[in-house]
Each structure stands twice: as C-alpha cells, then as structure tokens.
Design a protein around this motif. Structure first.
Motif, PDB file in Angstrom:
ATOM      1  N   ASP A  28       0.881  -1.163   0.000  1.00  0.00           N
ATOM      2  CA  ASP A  28       0.000   0.000   0.000  1.00  0.00           C
ATOM      3  C   ASP A  28       0.929   1.227   0.000  1.00  0.00           C
ATOM      4  O   ASP A  28       1.631   1.476   0.970  1.00  0.00           O
ATOM      5  N   ASN A  29       0.940   1.956  -1.130  1.00  0.00           N
ATOM      6  CA  ASN A  29       1.912   3.051  -1.321  1.00  0.00           C
ATOM      7  C   ASN A  29       1.294   4.437  -1.148  1.00  0.00           C
ATOM      8  O   ASN A  29       1.761   5.415  -1.726  1.00  0.00           O
ATOM      9  N   VAL A  30       0.227   4.512  -0.351  1.00  0.00           N
ATOM     10  CA  VAL A  30      -0.513   5.767  -0.186  1.00  0.00           C
ATOM     11  C   VAL A  30       0.340   6.882   0.419  1.00  0.00           C
ATOM     12  O   VAL A  30       0.307   8.020  -0.043  1.00  0.00           O
ATOM     13  N   PHE A  31       1.124   6.557   1.435  1.00  0.00           N
ATOM     14  CA  PHE A  31       1.858   7.605   2.151  1.00  0.00           C
ATOM     15  C   PHE A  31       2.977   8.205   1.309  1.00  0.00           C
ATOM     16  O   PHE A  31       3.277   9.389   1.451  1.00  0.00           O
ATOM     17  N   CYS A  32       3.622   7.395   0.477  1.00  0.00           N
ATOM     18  CA  CYS A  32       4.770   7.899  -0.297  1.00  0.00           C
ATOM     19  C   CYS A  32       4.394   8.348  -1.699  1.00  0.00           C
ATOM     20  O   CYS A  32       4.998   9.280  -2.223  1.00  0.00           O
ATOM     21  N   THR A  33       3.448   7.663  -2.314  1.00  0.00           N
ATOM     22  CA  THR A  33       3.135   7.847  -3.740  1.00  0.00           C
ATOM     23  C   THR A  33       4.388   7.490  -4.564  1.00  0.00           C
ATOM     24  O   THR A  33       5.493   7.430  -4.000  1.00  0.00           O
TER      25      THR A  33
END
Ligand SMILES: *Cc1c(COP(=O)(O)O)cnc(C)c1O
Length: 389
Positions: free
Chosen positions: A181-186
C-alpha cells in the motif's frame, strides 16, 4: 512514452486526443459507447477488437488516469477503483481463494484490518498479523498456503518502515506475492515495484487528488495479475472509478511531484520544531535522525513524506487541549490534503481497539497525528503553539 522522465510522464502519458484535438484531457461522462454495426458490437464485446463499450469495464478518461499512474509506478497494468478500499478488495478477490493464507502487517489502515479479519475470513481466507519492521516475524508466519504478503510503509500513524526489497525476497522464496500500500509515499517518493513488490495499491483519495475532493483507488502490477485477474473483479464486481474522479486524479498526477516535495519540506520543518517544544515527549517522523529506520528511509524513499506524529506530555487531556485551541488546522481523519489536518488516534481511528491493543500498537493517549499541508509552515506552528501554551 516510456523513455520520458517522471515529470513528463506525469503530465503527458495517457492522453488520447479525440477528433476535436482538445489540449487538456476531456472528461467522457458516458456510461456506454455505440457500435457502427452488429458485427462491430460482437467483436468489441468478445474482446477481439479492443475498444471502450461500457464504462464499468473501460472508459477513455479512466484509461488516461490508469496509463499515467502505471507509467509513474513503473508497472505494466493499472486498474482504477471506486475507493482505496475497493482496490484492496479487488486484489484479495482477484488473487485469493478459500484455503489461502495471508500474512499482513499489523500496522495497516484500520479499515483494511476490518476487511481482512471480519469479511474475507468468512470466505475461508486465513490471516496472520505481524510487526511491520520485524522481518523474522514475517518469515516465521509463512505457511505452505501463504499466497500473499500485505504491508503499508511508512505505517500510519507511527511512520514505521519495512525494507521492501528484503520482504519481497521472503515472499518470493515462499512463492508468495508481495502487495504494498503506497498511499503515504506515492510513486514520487517510493517505487515498490522496482524494489521487488508484485503489486502496488493506492487510495487516490489522498495525495493523488491532494485537495480532498474525490474518492478513488488503483492497483498497479503486471498484465497477468492486474490486467487480467484483478481487472476481472472490477469488470464483474463493478467497483469501478467514475470518469469525473478519474479526470481529477489524472490532473492531480501532473502536480504530484511538486506537491509531495512541498509536503516533505513542511513536514521536516514541523518535526524539527516539535522536537524543540517543552510539552512534546516524542516525535515520529522518518526524516529525524532518531527514527529507528531513518537509514532505511533514506535508502528506500526519495523523501520522508507528509505525516508527522507526536506524543504530548500529560496524555489525552493535554492532547485534546491542543486540538481544541486550534484556529486553523482541520480536525479530521483525512490525510494527503493541501490543508493540514490533525487527529487524536486513541479516540478516533484507533478508538475501537481495547486499551491492551492500543498499548501493543504504541498508540499512546497523548499521541496526535498531523498530515502536514501546504500552508505556510509558520502559520501551522503558530496554530499548534497556541494550544501548547
Ligand atoms: C485512506 C487509506 C486507504 C483507504 O482508501 P479510501 O480511499 O478511503 O477507501 C487505504 N490505505 C491507506 C494507507 C489509506 O490512508
């Protein structure tokens, strides 16, 4: 366009001009597309002649967003979903069957935990939860039927980090897939696929929109897993993105890099400032030298992100006092917005946990989480200082 650089792909990838030769991407708000003949209808429905025919399945505006995000994450295929949770659901429904086992980080988005433990278990899928940064725990949790490993890094709200490359090796030795889940880094700050992950999931609701307007999600990976198996869940399960939202997100990607850099700059300044405040006991931010995975963050990410958490001396009462004296920061659980937001995890996002579960997850009563926005940093600090005083 694969030989272009990130900034160029973010702006130009995926745009297929219509016969009007519009410069800015158009929004195709149409549920269906017509056919010139019965023969054409049959060929398009069977997939023999690829074309858009129904927006639940595909649409030019949604395709533009999907192509653009796939290029930025470095994946072959992307499918856009109605929300971030729909993206995670699509991965699980597309790749798992009854009898499969999943190892997940314990520090994931609260709704993801509930989706796994309350709903997917009803269909005979088994879950084990481990400490995010403890690679030995991941290794020990594997079983012969472990099909998938699921992690979110950095974690919410304590910004804990796992070594994606090392975790991908653990997964692949067991013939399991790694989902990040790459939501925090983009993709601006972290590229999980290049580090060995098989699939990336996103809540586009957060930084990809970046201005708190629309709900959406996405899954990125190879053609077989994402373009066929996970796409099939969307096509038949109907958890597709709306064309209007896809347009907002495609335009959001154009400025994502600039915005992420500005979020990181403000967050680092705020974290340093918080460390100097007498009423603050501890600050969690991967950009601080005393963060336990600071070195890993520098290696794996190209920036430390926009989420800063801190513990106030005096527990819940003092934390609530700060929140209640704010004049500018928004009290809301959303994150990844131009507007700075603040939450008290122990009584909101983690309020459904028992005291023991909260203690295990290190969610202190005095913990506050800030999603640092793009306002002037002095105004953000002054607002917090009011409550601290
Ligand atoms: C918000 C969020 C999700 C869920 O996304 P929605 O768009 O709210 O469904 C999943 N993972 C993380 C890390 C999030 O922050």
């Amino acid at each position: 366009m694969t030989d272009y650089n990130f900034e160029t792909l973010a702006i130009r990838q995926g745009h297929q001009q219509s016969s009007f030769q519009e410069h800015s991407e158009a929004i195709f708000t149409t549920s269906s597309f017509t056919f010139k003949s019965a023969e054409e209808a049959a060929a398009r429905f069977s997939g023999e002649e690829p074309a858009h025919f129904y927006t639940r399945v595909s649409n030019p505006t949604i395709a533009c967003f999907q192509d653009r995000l796939a290029a930025l994450e470095g994946g072959e295929s992307c499918v856009a979903t109605s929300t971030g949770m729909a993206a995670i659901l699509a991965v699980m429904l597309g790749l798992l069957k009854a009898g499969d086992h999943v190892v997940s980080s314990r520090s994931i988005f609260g709704t993801s935990t509930l989706l796994f433990s309350h709903y997917l278990t009803k269909f005979g899928i088994e879950f084990d939860f481990v400490e995010l940064s403890d690679l030995t725990a991941w290794q020990q949790a594997l079983k012969p039927n472990t099909r998938l490993l699921f992690a979110e890094t950095p974690s919410n709200p304590l910004t804990e980090i796992v070594d994606i490359n090392a975790l991908s090796e653990i997964a692949h030795q067991n013939d399991s897939l790694l989902v990040i889940d790459n939501v925090f880094c983009t993709p601006v700050l972290q590229k999980p696929l290049a580090l060995g992950a098989d699939i990336v999931v996103h809540s586009a609701t957060k930084y990809i929109d970046g201005q708190g307007r629309c709900m959406g999600g996405a899954v990125v990976g190879n053609k077989k897993l994402v373009g066929e198996e996970i796409f099939g869940v969307l096509r038949n399960g109907g958890i597709s993105m709306s064309p209007f939202n896809a347009w907002v997100f495609a335009k959001g990607l154009e400025t994502l890099k600039l915005r992420m850099q500005a979020h990181c700059d403000n967050a680092l300044q705020l974290a340093n400032w918080l460390q100097q405040q007498a009423s603050v006991e501890k600050v969690y931010y991967p950009g601080l030298a005393d963060h336990p995975q600071h070195t890993l963050a520098k290696k794996q990410q190209s920036g430390f992100g926009g989420i800063v958490s801190f513990v106030v001396k005096g527990g819940k009462d003092q934390a609530w006092k700060i929140v209640n004296h704010l004049k500018m920061l928004s009290i809301t659980a959303n994150l990844g917005d131009t507007k700075t937001t603040i939450t008290h995890p122990a009584t909101t996002t983690h309020g459904r946990l028992s005291q023991e579960q909260r203690d295990n997850a290190k969610i202190a009563d005095g913990l506050l989480r800030i999603s640092v926005g793009l306002e002037n940093i002095n105004d953000i600090q002054n607002d917090l200082a009011r409550g601290m005083k």
